[in-house]
Structures are given as structure tokens and as C-alpha cells.
Design a protein around this motif. Structure first.
Motif, PDB file in Angstrom:
ATOM      1  N   ILE A 187       0.842  -1.201   0.000  1.00 35.53           N
ATOM      2  CA  ILE A 187       0.000   0.000   0.000  1.00 35.53           C
ATOM      3  C   ILE A 187       0.878   1.252   0.000  1.00 35.53           C
ATOM      4  N   GLY A 188       1.933   1.222   0.792  1.00 32.63           N
ATOM      5  CA  GLY A 188       2.851   2.356   0.841  1.00 32.63           C
ATOM      6  C   GLY A 188       3.558   2.570  -0.485  1.00 32.63           C
ATOM      7  N   ILE A 189       3.940   1.468  -1.150  1.00 28.78           N
ATOM      8  CA  ILE A 189       4.581   1.587  -2.462  1.00 28.78           C
ATOM      9  C   ILE A 189       3.628   2.231  -3.456  1.00 28.78           C
ATOM     10  N   THR A 190       2.375   1.764  -3.450  1.00 30.36           N
ATOM     11  CA  THR A 190       1.369   2.329  -4.355  1.00 30.36           C
ATOM     12  C   THR A 190       1.168   3.809  -4.080  1.00 30.36           C
ATOM     13  N   LEU A 191       1.149   4.181  -2.824  1.00 32.43           N
ATOM     14  CA  LEU A 191       0.968   5.587  -2.449  1.00 32.43           C
ATOM     15  C   LEU A 191       2.112   6.447  -2.981  1.00 32.43           C
ATOM     16  N   ALA A 192       3.334   5.954  -2.857  1.00 29.36           N
ATOM     17  CA  ALA A 192       4.489   6.698  -3.368  1.00 29.36           C
ATOM     18  C   ALA A 192       4.420   6.848  -4.884  1.00 29.36           C
ATOM     19  N   LEU A 193       4.003   5.802  -5.578  1.00 25.16           N
ATOM     20  CA  LEU A 193       3.897   5.866  -7.034  1.00 25.16           C
ATOM     21  C   LEU A 193       2.743   6.760  -7.475  1.00 25.16           C
ATOM     22  N   MET A 194       1.697   6.838  -6.679  1.00 27.09           N
ATOM     23  CA  MET A 194       0.613   7.780  -6.974  1.00 27.09           C
ATOM     24  C   MET A 194       1.123   9.211  -6.872  1.00 27.09           C
ATOM     25  N   PHE A 195       1.978   9.471  -5.909  1.00 24.35           N
ATOM     26  CA  PHE A 195       2.521  10.806  -5.707  1.00 24.35           C
ATOM     27  C   PHE A 195       3.350  11.257  -6.907  1.00 24.35           C
ATOM     28  N   ILE A 196       4.204  10.374  -7.410  1.00 26.78           N
ATOM     29  CA  ILE A 196       5.100  10.793  -8.493  1.00 26.78           C
ATOM     30  C   ILE A 196       4.438  10.684  -9.872  1.00 26.78           C
ATOM     31  N   GLY A 197       3.314   9.963  -9.975  1.00 28.69           N
ATOM     32  CA  GLY A 197       2.680   9.762 -11.275  1.00 28.69           C
ATOM     33  C   GLY A 197       1.503  10.667 -11.568  1.00 28.69           C
ATOM     34  N   LEU A 198       0.970  11.340 -10.548  1.00 28.62           N
ATOM     35  CA  LEU A 198      -0.220  12.166 -10.748  1.00 28.62           C
ATOM     36  C   LEU A 198      -0.047  13.264 -11.799  1.00 28.62           C
ATOM     37  N   PRO A 199       1.074  14.003 -11.833  1.00 32.20           N
ATOM     38  CA  PRO A 199       1.196  15.091 -12.823  1.00 32.20           C
ATOM     39  C   PRO A 199       1.075  14.624 -14.264  1.00 32.20           C
ATOM     40  N   PHE A 200       1.476  13.393 -14.562  1.00 26.62           N
ATOM     41  CA  PHE A 200       1.415  12.915 -15.936  1.00 26.62           C
ATOM     42  C   PHE A 200      -0.033  12.884 -16.434  1.00 26.62           C
ATOM     43  N   VAL A 201      -0.937  12.412 -15.601  1.00 30.48           N
ATOM     44  CA  VAL A 201      -2.339  12.319 -16.006  1.00 30.48           C
ATOM     45  C   VAL A 201      -2.963  13.704 -16.104  1.00 30.48           C
TER      46      VAL A 201
END
Length: 276
Positions: free
Chosen positions: A139-153
């Protein structure tokens, strides 16, 4: 028959520079990964990439990257919608915050997220009361990847929303279409290619992310160990062939996934043109 000249001059020179640049910075470095991994031989290569620990790292990397990209697809669309369709105080400030993950060092992001979501962190202590553990879990890994991937969308969808003609929506509304029908039939088909492009970029970014994940993951073998960490571990052990073998699998599978997503994007664009 006389060969017809290109209307735009300088194509040959431009194409040559383009191919040289791509070769120097993309094709040749990628080919070296395959060349280095070939030193293992097929038997040793297969043994490295199919070991239980490495396979589990693949599963964690792809599952969390896909989940994070999926969440970013939903909430990135929502954020882009709010930024385009509504006016409110602090809008420019929030719009600027979207790009913060691009500028912030990933290690700093990882430390900040870990501090927040540990069991004694500001947010983690409240989540632990209801039995949810974030840090040192997928869950923590997913949260970190959500943080760095949001601007792309957000940055892919936002300009498309800005370019939509409001007159079409108003005409549909005057003909009796509901808000849900307008979104499904008019707005969503237009933004779908951009949404898929943002999803693919966020997914690809998540697969290769290391700095923001390594802190919050805890790096526990067979639990929260990601494939990029396995590559770094091999490099620290001076096992360059083993590291490139894992990288080859990541590269090939990522390429296949991106081709499939691009196919969906092209299909959606063609479907829209046919309907028009």
C-alpha cells in the motif's frame, strides 16, 4: 518519372540528426543491456530472472505501478476537471502544486511519505487505529507511485478539456441530454486518448521508480522488495550481468504493456473519428 521533392526543406538533415540523437541516447544504451545480459548464457539468464525472489519483485513492481496509474487516472481526471471547469481562490497555486513531484527529489518524497505514514506518523497513527498499515507494505509503495505519477495524467488531460467546445455541450443539453449523458457521449470520448496516454506515462514512471519507494517499502524480501531494488542490489554486488538480466525482463514486459496501451489509445481515437 521525376521524383517529387518534399515541400518542407531540410528533411534529410533533420532526419539524420534525429536518428543520431536517438541512437546515442536511447538505442545504443538499451542495446547494451541486452549485450551485457547475454554474457550469462541462456541457462544462467533463465535462472536469474525466474528465481523466486526476483519473480516476487516483478509482481510487486507491476501490481503497484498498475494500481497507482489506475488511481491516478481516476483522480487525475477529477483534478483536471476541477482546474479547468471551476474558478475558485487559490486555483493557480493548486495548479502549480501539481508539478511539484517533477521538481522534488524522489528521495525527499520517500522520506516525507514514510514519516507521515509510519505507525507513529501524523497520518499513520490514525490509520493504525482501524488496522490499516501503510508504510513497509505494498500500500505504501502504491501511495508513493501515486505521488510521483499524478502530474502525468493531469497535464495530459487538462489541455484537452480546455480545448473542448462548450457549445456542443450546450446544444446537447438543449436537446434534453442529462449531465451524465453529456459526459459519457461527448466529453469522455474526447479525453479518453489523453487519459490513456497519461495512464501509460504514469505506469511506465512507476515501474522504474526507486528513490521515493525504497524508503516507504522497507525492502523486505518476498514482501515489499521491488524490481529496481533487485537491480541495485545486483550492481552493488558487481553482478552486472545479473542486473541487466532483470532489467531486460522489465524492459520487454514494459514495452509490451506500453504497446498494448498505445493500441487502445489509437483504437479510441479511430472510434471517435468514425462516430464523428
Amino acid at each position: 518519372m521525376k521524383k517529387r521533392k518534399n515541400v518542407l526543406p531540410g528533411f534529410g538533415l533533420s532526419m539524420g540528426i534525429t536518428m543520431l540523437y536517438l541512437s546515442l541516447f536511447i538505442l545504443i544504451p538499451l542495446s547494451m543491456i541486452f549485450i551485457e545480459s547475454s554474457k550469462l548464457g541462456w541457462g544462467d539468464f533463465w535462472q536469474v530472472v525466474t528465481s523466486e525472489r526476483v519473480v516476487h519483485a516483478y509482481k510487486i513492481s507491476f501490481a503497484t505501478a498498475f494500481a497507482a496509474a489506475l488511481f491516478n487516472g481516476v483522480f487525475g481526471l477529477l483534478i483536471a476537471w476541477v482546474l479547468v471547469r471551476y474558478s475558485f481562490p487559490g486555483k493557480r497555486f493548486i495548479d502549480g502544486l501539481i508539478d511539484l513531484p517533477f521538481a522534488l527529489p524522489t528521495a525527499v518524497a520517500g522520506i516525507a511519505l514514510t514519516t507521515l505514514y509510519t505507525e507513529n506518523g501524523w497520518i499513520g497513527q490514525w490509520l493504525s487505529l482501524i488496522g490499516i498499515k501503510v508504510s513497509f507494505t505494498p500500500i505504501g509503495i502504491t501511495l508513493a507511485l501515486m505521488f510521483i505519477g499524478l502530474p502525468f495524467v493531469v497535464r495530459m488531460v487538462q489541455p484537452v478539456l480546455e480545448g473542448l467546445e462548450r457549445e456542443v455541450e450546450e446544444a446537447a443539453s438543449s436537446l434534453g441530454a442529462t449531465r451524465g449523458q453529456i459526459f459519457r457521449k461527448i466529453i469522455f470520448p474526447e479525453i479518453l486518448p489523453a487519459l490513456l496516454a497519461g495512464f501509460s506515462l504514469a505506469f511506465a514512471r512507476g515501474l522504474g521508480e526507486y528513490g521515493s519507494v525504497v524508503f516507504i517499502a522497507g525492502n523486505m524480501p518476498m514482501k515489499t522488495e521491488i524490481a529496481p531494488l533487485m537491480i541495485m542490489t545486483k550492481l552493488e554486488q558487481f553482478d552486472y550481468a545479473g542486473a541487466t538480466a532483470i532489467a531486460v525482463v522489465m524492459l520487454v514486459v514494459s514495452f509490451i504493456c506500453l504497446i498494448f496501451i498505445n493500441f487502445l489509445q489509437k483504437w479510441s481515437q479511430k472510434h471517435i473519428l468514425q462516430e464523428d
